[in-house]
Write an enzyme that holds these catalytic residues in place. Structure first.
Site, mmCIF file in Angstrom:
data_model
loop_
_atom_site.group_PDB
_atom_site.id
_atom_site.type_symbol
_atom_site.label_atom_id
_atom_site.label_comp_id
_atom_site.label_asym_id
_atom_site.label_seq_id
_atom_site.Cartn_x
_atom_site.Cartn_y
_atom_site.Cartn_z
ATOM 1 N N GLU A 49 29.296 -9.490 4.347
ATOM 2 C CA GLU A 49 29.328 -8.150 3.724
ATOM 3 C C GLU A 49 28.228 -7.259 4.318
ATOM 4 O OE1 GLU A 49 29.340 -7.920 -0.626
ATOM 5 O OE2 GLU A 49 28.414 -5.943 -0.447
ATOM 6 N N CYS B 183 28.333 -5.576 -8.129
ATOM 7 C CA CYS B 183 29.626 -5.312 -8.763
ATOM 8 C C CYS B 183 29.666 -5.857 -10.199
ATOM 9 C CB CYS B 183 30.750 -5.911 -7.929
ATOM 10 S SG CYS B 183 30.833 -7.694 -8.050
#
Ligand code: SF4
Length: 326
Positions: free
Chosen positions: A138, A207
């Site tokens: 990521e 998140c």
């Protein structure tokens, strides 16, 4: 729920964390591969592990997915080429287009949101600090959204102290989505202390799934003798759950991929255990672990819930409307 087998077994209270396991981004990524296989047939190429879980990857391989690390491992083909949930540098879709691949992007929308934030900061002329772990796909993907040198990675409060910006008055930060909420708060606080004008999201970019899974572990870990985190060692959010359990006061925390990995010497003797799973670990593996404990103990399972989740991300555009083909 009480699960017991034959003979005299000691009792074991199991506190099952909720939420645990699959998040909306992981469900979307796995569904993308399965829908691509249903619609176009095998093979379907997937760049990098679609999600960080060996069981998931092996299951998809058995259905006809071929996993590669880089696009140059893929022959010229009209088969779908899927990018993983972690996101990719801009150079990857560009290369896929050059090779005329049929590319499907399974990047989690919450990772894409971070990419867009970085682009906006860059358009506004800001130097960007990315809080994350070096080498994680990521992080590689987020840094690769912008020209080289636009983003500086910091991994700790110490690295914030060493960071030398070009213009301290014109900075912004973004974060990896799967970090420790507490560690990241410390790093953000250090950045804001050094650079009070730094621009950033309201809190960070961690998140909802990472936040919720850490929250319930914080509640359960002090209540049990040991914790098991089901998931893969290369999964960032899974690793963080083990750390969170340890910091919350549970000295015996173990990360296991499968029931066969359990080091039973860690769990003898115990009267209670907490069980959770990283966002890329399927529920079937949680059931397998509970089953393994039930072979040794008379287990009494209670679910501890700290948040309800109903997040859903639609499939990539090219795969929508195909669900009936399954
Ligand atoms: S852990 Fe969070 S960012 Fe990663 S795929 Fe799941 S929802 Fe998306």
């Amino acid at each position: 729920m009480t699960v017991s087998g034959a003979g005299q077994k000691p009792p074991l209270k199991v506190l099952l964390c909720s939420p645990r396991g699959f998040c909306a981004g992981v469900v979307r990524a796995i569904d993308s591969v399965e829908q691509a296989l249903a619609r176009y047939g095998a093979p379907v190429y997937v760049r990098h592990e679609i999600v960080h879980n060996r069981y998931v990857v092996e299951s998809l391989k058995a259905k006809g997915a071929i996993f590669v690390e880089e696009l140059d491992e893929i022959p010229d083909t009209d088969a779908p080429v899927i990018f993983s949930a972690h996101g990719v540098p801009k150079s990857i879709p560009a290369e896929a287009q050059r090779r005329q691949f049929f590319a499907l992007d399974a990047t989690c929308p919450l990772v894409t949101k971070v990419h867009r934030e970085a682009e906006i900061h860059n358009k506004r002329g800001r130097e960007i600090v990315l809080i994350g772990h070096a080498g994680h796909p990521e992080v590689v993907g987020t840094i690769g959204q912008l020209p080289s040198g636009s983003i500086t990675l910091v991994q700790s409060v110490e690295e914030v102290a060493r960071f030398k910006p070009h213009d301290a008055a014109n900075l912004a930060y973004v974060t990896q989505t799967t970090l420790s909420v507490d560690d990241t708060a410390d790093i953000v606080a250090a950045l804001k202390a050094r650079f009070p004008q730094i621009h950033g999201p309201h809190k960070e970019d961690i998140c909802y799934a990472t936040t919720n899974r850490q929250e319930v572990v914080k509640k359960v870990a002090p209540m049990v003798d040991a914790m098991v985190v089901v998931g893969s060692p290369n999964s960032s959010n899974t690793q963080r759950l083990k750390e969170v359990a340890e910091r919350a006061g549970c000295a015996r925390a173990a990360l296991v991929e499968r029931a066969t990995d359990i080091d039973w010497s860690l769990f003898d003797p115990i009267a209670s255990i907490g069980i959770t799973a990283g966002a890329s670990a399927p529920e079937v593996l949680v059931e397998e672990v509970i089953g393994a404990f039930a072979e040794r103990y008379t287990v009494d399972v209670e679910t501890v819930t700290t948040a309800d989740e109903d997040m859903f991300f639609p499939l990539p555009r090219q795969l929508r409307g195909n669900e009936a083909a399954e």
